[in-house]
Design a protein around this motif. Sequence first.
Motif, PDB file in Angstrom:
ATOM      1  N   ILE A 129      84.320 -37.524 -50.619  1.00 49.48           N
ATOM      2  CA  ILE A 129      83.031 -37.553 -51.324  1.00 49.48           C
ATOM      3  C   ILE A 129      82.533 -38.989 -51.462  1.00 49.48           C
ATOM      4  O   ILE A 129      81.349 -39.278 -51.244  1.00 49.48           O
ATOM      5  CB  ILE A 129      83.164 -36.890 -52.709  1.00 49.48           C
ATOM      6  N   SER A 130      83.448 -39.892 -51.801  1.00 50.16           N
ATOM      7  CA  SER A 130      83.066 -41.298 -51.959  1.00 50.16           C
ATOM      8  C   SER A 130      82.535 -41.867 -50.643  1.00 50.16           C
ATOM      9  O   SER A 130      81.516 -42.576 -50.628  1.00 50.16           O
ATOM     10  CB  SER A 130      84.281 -42.099 -52.440  1.00 50.16           C
ATOM     11  N   ILE A 131      83.212 -41.515 -49.536  1.00 47.16           N
ATOM     12  CA  ILE A 131      82.769 -42.009 -48.221  1.00 47.16           C
ATOM     13  C   ILE A 131      81.405 -41.435 -47.860  1.00 47.16           C
ATOM     14  O   ILE A 131      80.501 -42.150 -47.403  1.00 47.16           O
ATOM     15  CB  ILE A 131      83.814 -41.635 -47.149  1.00 47.16           C
ATOM     16  N   VAL A 132      81.241 -40.122 -48.088  1.00 44.44           N
ATOM     17  CA  VAL A 132      79.985 -39.453 -47.741  1.00 44.44           C
ATOM     18  C   VAL A 132      78.832 -40.001 -48.587  1.00 44.44           C
ATOM     19  O   VAL A 132      77.708 -40.174 -48.090  1.00 44.44           O
ATOM     20  CB  VAL A 132      80.129 -37.925 -47.928  1.00 44.44           C
ATOM     21  N   ILE A 133      79.101 -40.275 -49.861  1.00 44.27           N
ATOM     22  CA  ILE A 133      78.049 -40.826 -50.717  1.00 44.27           C
ATOM     23  C   ILE A 133      77.607 -42.193 -50.201  1.00 44.27           C
ATOM     24  O   ILE A 133      76.395 -42.492 -50.137  1.00 44.27           O
ATOM     25  CB  ILE A 133      78.560 -40.929 -52.169  1.00 44.27           C
ATOM     26  N   ASP A 134      78.571 -43.026 -49.820  1.00 37.42           N
ATOM     27  CA  ASP A 134      78.219 -44.348 -49.274  1.00 37.42           C
ATOM     28  C   ASP A 134      77.399 -44.210 -48.001  1.00 37.42           C
ATOM     29  O   ASP A 134      76.396 -44.925 -47.807  1.00 37.42           O
ATOM     30  CB  ASP A 134      79.492 -45.150 -48.993  1.00 37.42           C
ATOM     31  N   GLU A 135      77.835 -43.296 -47.116  1.00 33.30           N
ATOM     32  CA  GLU A 135      77.069 -43.080 -45.885  1.00 33.30           C
ATOM     33  C   GLU A 135      75.673 -42.554 -46.190  1.00 33.30           C
ATOM     34  O   GLU A 135      74.684 -42.964 -45.564  1.00 33.30           O
ATOM     35  CB  GLU A 135      77.815 -42.088 -44.981  1.00 33.30           C
ATOM     36  N   GLY A 136      75.588 -41.645 -47.166  1.00 33.76           N
ATOM     37  CA  GLY A 136      74.281 -41.087 -47.542  1.00 33.76           C
ATOM     38  C   GLY A 136      73.353 -42.142 -48.097  1.00 33.76           C
ATOM     39  O   GLY A 136      72.148 -42.148 -47.783  1.00 33.76           O
ATOM     40  N   ASP A 137      73.920 -43.026 -48.940  1.00 35.04           N
ATOM     41  CA  ASP A 137      73.084 -44.087 -49.502  1.00 35.04           C
ATOM     42  C   ASP A 137      72.557 -45.012 -48.406  1.00 35.04           C
ATOM     43  O   ASP A 137      71.385 -45.439 -48.439  1.00 35.04           O
ATOM     44  CB  ASP A 137      73.894 -44.886 -50.525  1.00 35.04           C
ATOM     45  N   GLU A 178      69.904 -43.217 -46.583  1.00 30.48           N
ATOM     46  CA  GLU A 178      68.693 -43.124 -47.400  1.00 30.48           C
ATOM     47  C   GLU A 178      67.852 -44.388 -47.230  1.00 30.48           C
ATOM     48  O   GLU A 178      66.618 -44.327 -47.086  1.00 30.48           O
ATOM     49  CB  GLU A 178      69.108 -42.943 -48.860  1.00 30.48           C
ATOM     50  N   LYS A 179      68.521 -45.543 -47.252  1.00 29.19           N
ATOM     51  CA  LYS A 179      67.796 -46.807 -47.069  1.00 29.19           C
ATOM     52  C   LYS A 179      67.168 -46.884 -45.678  1.00 29.19           C
ATOM     53  O   LYS A 179      66.005 -47.292 -45.523  1.00 29.19           O
ATOM     54  CB  LYS A 179      68.743 -47.981 -47.286  1.00 29.19           C
ATOM     55  N   SER A 180      67.966 -46.482 -44.672  1.00 32.24           N
ATOM     56  CA  SER A 180      67.444 -46.525 -43.296  1.00 32.24           C
ATOM     57  C   SER A 180      66.272 -45.570 -43.142  1.00 32.24           C
ATOM     58  O   SER A 180      65.282 -45.871 -42.441  1.00 32.24           O
ATOM     59  CB  SER A 180      68.558 -46.157 -42.312  1.00 32.24           C
ATOM     60  N   THR A 181      66.356 -44.397 -43.775  1.00 31.39           N
ATOM     61  CA  THR A 181      65.268 -43.414 -43.698  1.00 31.39           C
ATOM     62  C   THR A 181      63.997 -43.958 -44.332  1.00 31.39           C
ATOM     63  O   THR A 181      62.883 -43.780 -43.791  1.00 31.39           O
ATOM     64  CB  THR A 181      65.691 -42.106 -44.394  1.00 31.39           C
ATOM     65  N   GLN A 182      64.151 -44.611 -45.485  1.00 30.96           N
ATOM     66  CA  GLN A 182      62.983 -45.177 -46.150  1.00 30.96           C
ATOM     67  C   GLN A 182      62.319 -46.252 -45.281  1.00 30.96           C
ATOM     68  O   GLN A 182      61.078 -46.314 -45.192  1.00 30.96           O
ATOM     69  CB  GLN A 182      63.404 -45.770 -47.504  1.00 30.96           C
ATOM     70  N   LEU A 183      63.157 -47.073 -44.666  1.00 34.65           N
ATOM     71  CA  LEU A 183      62.599 -48.118 -43.788  1.00 34.65           C
ATOM     72  C   LEU A 183      61.883 -47.492 -42.597  1.00 34.65           C
ATOM     73  O   LEU A 183      60.811 -47.953 -42.171  1.00 34.65           O
ATOM     74  CB  LEU A 183      63.720 -49.041 -43.309  1.00 34.65           C
ATOM     75  N   ALA A 184      62.477 -46.433 -42.023  1.00 34.62           N
ATOM     76  CA  ALA A 184      61.852 -45.756 -40.873  1.00 34.62           C
ATOM     77  C   ALA A 184      60.531 -45.117 -41.273  1.00 34.62           C
ATOM     78  O   ALA A 184      59.553 -45.137 -40.506  1.00 34.62           O
ATOM     79  CB  ALA A 184      62.820 -44.706 -40.314  1.00 34.62           C
ATOM     80  N   LYS A 185      60.489 -44.527 -42.494  1.00 30.13           N
ATOM     81  CA  LYS A 185      59.240 -43.929 -42.968  1.00 30.13           C
ATOM     82  C   LYS A 185      58.152 -44.984 -43.167  1.00 30.13           C
ATOM     83  O   LYS A 185      56.979 -44.760 -42.838  1.00 30.13           O
ATOM     84  CB  LYS A 185      59.496 -43.181 -44.272  1.00 30.13           C
ATOM     85  N   GLN A 186      58.565 -46.116 -43.714  1.00 27.21           N
ATOM     86  CA  GLN A 186      57.604 -47.198 -43.905  1.00 27.21           C
ATOM     87  C   GLN A 186      57.067 -47.690 -42.566  1.00 27.21           C
ATOM     88  O   GLN A 186      55.868 -47.983 -42.419  1.00 27.21           O
ATOM     89  CB  GLN A 186      58.282 -48.358 -44.661  1.00 27.21           C
ATOM     90  N   ARG A 187      57.939 -47.750 -41.567  1.00 27.27           N
ATOM     91  CA  ARG A 187      57.524 -48.152 -40.210  1.00 27.27           C
ATOM     92  C   ARG A 187      56.533 -47.147 -39.641  1.00 27.27           C
ATOM     93  O   ARG A 187      55.521 -47.519 -39.040  1.00 27.27           O
ATOM     94  CB  ARG A 187      58.769 -48.237 -39.321  1.00 27.27           C
ATOM     95  N   PHE A 235      66.627 -40.076 -38.629  1.00 29.40           N
ATOM     96  CA  PHE A 235      67.248 -40.486 -39.889  1.00 29.40           C
ATOM     97  C   PHE A 235      67.140 -39.383 -40.946  1.00 29.40           C
ATOM     98  O   PHE A 235      68.055 -39.160 -41.736  1.00 29.40           O
ATOM     99  CB  PHE A 235      66.612 -41.778 -40.411  1.00 29.40           C
ATOM    100  N   GLN A 236      65.987 -38.693 -40.931  1.00 30.48           N
ATOM    101  CA  GLN A 236      65.801 -37.616 -41.908  1.00 30.48           C
ATOM    102  C   GLN A 236      66.792 -36.481 -41.666  1.00 30.48           C
ATOM    103  O   GLN A 236      67.356 -35.921 -42.611  1.00 30.48           O
ATOM    104  CB  GLN A 236      64.363 -37.086 -41.811  1.00 30.48           C
ATOM    105  N   VAL A 237      67.016 -36.150 -40.394  1.00 31.10           N
ATOM    106  CA  VAL A 237      67.965 -35.087 -40.050  1.00 31.10           C
ATOM    107  C   VAL A 237      69.389 -35.493 -40.445  1.00 31.10           C
ATOM    108  O   VAL A 237      70.141 -34.703 -41.038  1.00 31.10           O
ATOM    109  CB  VAL A 237      67.894 -34.776 -38.541  1.00 31.10           C
ATOM    110  N   LYS A 238      69.761 -36.724 -40.094  1.00 28.04           N
ATOM    111  CA  LYS A 238      71.110 -37.203 -40.444  1.00 28.04           C
ATOM    112  C   LYS A 238      71.309 -37.212 -41.957  1.00 28.04           C
ATOM    113  O   LYS A 238      72.382 -36.860 -42.461  1.00 28.04           O
ATOM    114  CB  LYS A 238      71.332 -38.602 -39.872  1.00 28.04           C
ATOM    115  N   LEU A 239      70.281 -37.645 -42.686  1.00 28.19           N
ATOM    116  CA  LEU A 239      70.375 -37.668 -44.139  1.00 28.19           C
ATOM    117  C   LEU A 239      70.551 -36.259 -44.701  1.00 28.19           C
ATOM    118  O   LEU A 239      71.355 -36.039 -45.622  1.00 28.19           O
ATOM    119  CB  LEU A 239      69.136 -38.326 -44.745  1.00 28.19           C
ATOM    120  N   SER A 240      69.806 -35.316 -44.118  1.00 29.88           N
ATOM    121  CA  SER A 240      69.932 -33.928 -44.563  1.00 29.88           C
ATOM    122  C   SER A 240      71.338 -33.388 -44.314  1.00 29.88           C
ATOM    123  O   SER A 240      71.924 -32.710 -45.165  1.00 29.88           O
ATOM    124  CB  SER A 240      68.900 -33.059 -43.838  1.00 29.88           C
ATOM    125  N   VAL A 241      71.909 -33.744 -43.148  1.00 28.90           N
ATOM    126  CA  VAL A 241      73.257 -33.283 -42.813  1.00 28.90           C
ATOM    127  C   VAL A 241      74.289 -33.885 -43.765  1.00 28.90           C
ATOM    128  O   VAL A 241      75.187 -33.195 -44.270  1.00 28.90           O
ATOM    129  CB  VAL A 241      73.598 -33.645 -41.349  1.00 28.90           C
TER     130      VAL A 241
END
Length: 382
Positions: free
Chosen positions: A55-63, A66-75, A101-107
């Motif tokens: 869970i700790s690893i997945v949360i770090d990956e998710g966070d 999330e940052k990468s997704t936000q940057l991609a959305k802004q782009r 990024f959105q798909v990966k974040l959802s997964v």
Amino acid sequence: MFSNDTFDLKSLDDIFNRMLDTIMSSKDDIFIISEQSRRSFEDMQKELEIVRKQISIVIDEGDALEKSTQLAKQRLVLVSKAFDNYTEEQVREAYETAHDFQVKLSVIRTQEKQLRDKRDDLERRLRGLLDTIERADHIVNQVNVVLNYLTSDLKNVGLALEQAKMKQDFGIRIIAAQEEERKRLSREIHDGPAQMLANVLMRTDLIDRTYREKGIENALAEIADLKKTVRNALSEVRRIIYDLRPMALDDLGIIPTLKKYLSTVTEYNPGVDIHFQSRSTEKRIPSNYEVSIFRLVQECVTNAMKHGKCKDIWVKLEWLKNAVNIVVKDDGIGFDQQVVKDHSFGILGMKERIEILNGTITITSEINRGTTVLFKIPLEVK
């Protein structure tokens, strides 16, 4: 079964023996269930630890996603607003990047939810197993009380029933005595070595996790070895608890049993000398008296070593015509009798035993001047 108002003692003994066999078999079954539950509990704890790390690893990956997704959305927003300034390839790339990024974040969020659900399920099952273990231990304690009562105080139950003519209050007295002994034994076992070792074993898992996170491998190996040692010790303590009554009491009497017990205590506690003396002619007394005297001396000796930090203990029995005096004295640190009140657990337990025997107890103690406990127990005159 009855003939001319007399009991068929052989049939009664057969029924009694079958009952004991059934109780013993049930106790063994409960013990097996308890040990299996403990092994399952330990395995499930390890699985829970793995899930928590995942869970700790997945949360770090998710966070991070999330940052990468936000940057991609802004782009993507930037490209969409200045559509004419970018090529079709750049627009498509911005859209596909944001979508990936959105798909990966959802997964990853789905994985996190699944792991959290698994963790919650494991924690619920652990609580259920712990409840099963506690219930099994409690039942075994109760079974031991019944067995000790049946195999000691009820050895001559057939003759007692014949003499008493099955008086109405006989069953009530048995139940009352059984309940009193059950409460005393349950309290001693619960607050004694079983709880202490169980807590030590539980704490090792927390220590394991702390040291694992710090990466000290040698410490982990030592702790794993400690867990094995504690587990073996805990299993042995449980088996000892299942046979609380010293069998030598029935065969040899109180004096030989006390000598052997005190000798064993001295052997396993280097640096402590126990001096034993029995004055006047010793005599065999009723079983409940011998058991109580043994427990009183045992409690005093245990307290002297555990709390008194003594080097010498003197145990003396004085046999009188209609009574026996017992003195247990130590040279330990003593205690302030104004601070340690009469309702402390050890003193309360001894007072309960003495009251049952219609005896008296006197405790004298001073700081750094040791403790002396005097019991006076009247004996039945036959």
